[in-house]
Design an enzyme around this catalytic site. Structure first.
Site, short mmCIF file in Angstrom:
data_model
loop_
_atom_site.label_atom_id
_atom_site.label_comp_id
_atom_site.label_asym_id
_atom_site.label_seq_id
_atom_site.Cartn_x
_atom_site.Cartn_y
_atom_site.Cartn_z
N ASN A 1 20.09 40.32 20.89
CA ASN A 1 19.73 41.13 22.06
C ASN A 1 18.35 40.68 22.52
OD1 ASN A 1 19.02 43.11 23.88
ND2 ASN A 1 18.95 44.77 22.37
N HIS B 1 21.89 51.76 23.15
CA HIS B 1 20.74 51.27 22.38
C HIS B 1 19.65 52.34 22.36
CE1 HIS B 1 17.27 48.89 21.17
NE2 HIS B 1 18.14 48.05 20.64
N SER C 1 15.24 44.87 12.44
CA SER C 1 14.45 43.90 11.68
C SER C 1 15.30 42.95 10.82
CB SER C 1 13.41 44.62 10.82
OG SER C 1 12.50 45.33 11.65
N LYS D 1 16.72 41.67 25.05
CA LYS D 1 15.95 42.74 25.71
C LYS D 1 15.29 42.19 26.99
CE LYS D 1 15.48 44.91 21.23
NZ LYS D 1 14.71 45.74 20.29
N GLY E 1 17.20 41.69 17.40
CA GLY E 1 16.28 41.67 18.52
C GLY E 1 15.31 40.51 18.38
N GLY E 2 14.12 40.79 17.86
CA GLY E 2 13.04 39.80 17.79
C GLY E 2 13.44 38.44 17.24
P1 PGA Z 1 14.78 44.01 16.05
O1 PGA Z 1 15.64 44.79 17.16
O2 PGA Z 1 15.71 43.02 15.41
O3 PGA Z 1 13.67 43.38 16.79
O4 PGA Z 1 14.34 45.04 15.06
C1 PGA Z 1 16.96 45.18 16.92
C2 PGA Z 1 17.56 45.82 18.14
O5 PGA Z 1 16.84 46.49 18.90
O6 PGA Z 1 18.78 45.69 18.37
#
Ligand code: PGA
Length: 243
Positions: free
Chosen positions: A9, A96, A204, A11, A225-226
């Protein structure tokens, strides 16, 4: 048989030029990725067309980060299923925790988005998860169960992905322990009552914990995400090795 879904994702990151740069580096990294898993990327709307071109003839499927339940109309800022399908989108992320928190998305709206996805042949990735405070108060299971019951009402469990994303683990570097994530995913499966439901963990996820997470019996994929913004780290996640 549940087929793992590894999804990134993006974002509100990645211009078209950055998406192009990402794909140039990423596609060679997944040339030998085992065929037993689906790979999905959710760019911002503005990069969908570029990503459709770049992912042609590759393993990468496209997801949107939102979808509306009406086919068209006066809904400023929203996007319809047909607009997404025109760009080859196959999945949609709904529910989300960011739109739940920043735009007060309700379980009812999330359910409308998910239903509209399914009725238009798109697979919704429905996110659920508790906050830090809710977990501390011992309310995690109740909160997630309510999100599942209301958010998934009337949906076909075989054309659906659920992502368990504890809010306290999103973007914080604090991953939920794999055993606990697995326990919650197992509970979700039993509440939905469908052995074939695909359930992801998110929060994470990174190259250093992907193999452990994917080794869990009830975790069928991840929503990242990241770590999906870097070709090398998402490449490593896509190429997870589970025991
Ligand atoms: P993250 O985000 O991997 O940066 O923790 C996960 C998400 O929001 O789906």
């Amino acid at each position: 048989m549940r087929r793992p879904v590894i999804a990134g994702n993006w974002k509100m990151h990645m211009t078209c030029a950055q998406s192009r740069e990402f794909m140039e580096a990423f596609l060679p990294l997944i040339a030998d990725t085992p065929d037993d898993r689906d790979l999905v990327l959710a760019p911002p709307f503005t990069a969908l067309s570029t990503m459709a071109e770049l992912s042609q003839n590759s393993r990468v499927c496209l997801s949107s980060q939102n979808v509306h339940w009406e086919g068209q109309g006066a809904f400023t800022g929203e996007i319809s299923p047909a607009m997404l399908k025109e760009h080859g989108v196959t999945h949609t992320i709904v529910g989300h925790s960011e739109p739940r928190k920043y735009f007060s998305e309700s379980d009812e709206q999330i359910n409308h988005r998910a239903r509209s996805s399914q009725s238009n042949g798109l697979i919704p990735i429905v996110c659920v998860g508790e906050s830090d405070e809710q977990r501390e108060r011992g309310e995690a299971e109740r909160v997630i169960r309510r999100q599942i019951e209301q958010g998934l009402e009337g949906l076909d469990a075989e054309k659906l992905v659920v992502a368990y994303e504890p809010i306290w683990a999103i973007g914080t570097g604090k991953t939920c322990a794999a055993e606990e994530a697995n326990r919650i995913c197992g509970l979700i499966r039993s509440w939905v009552g469908s052995p074939d439901l695909v359930i992801q963990y998110g929060g994470s996820v990174k190259p250093s914990n992907i193999d452990e997470l994917m080794g869990m019996s009830d975790i069928d994929g991840v929503l990242v995400g990241g770590a999906s913004l870097e070709p090398e780290s998402f490449g490593r996640i896509a190429n997870y090795q589970s025991a």
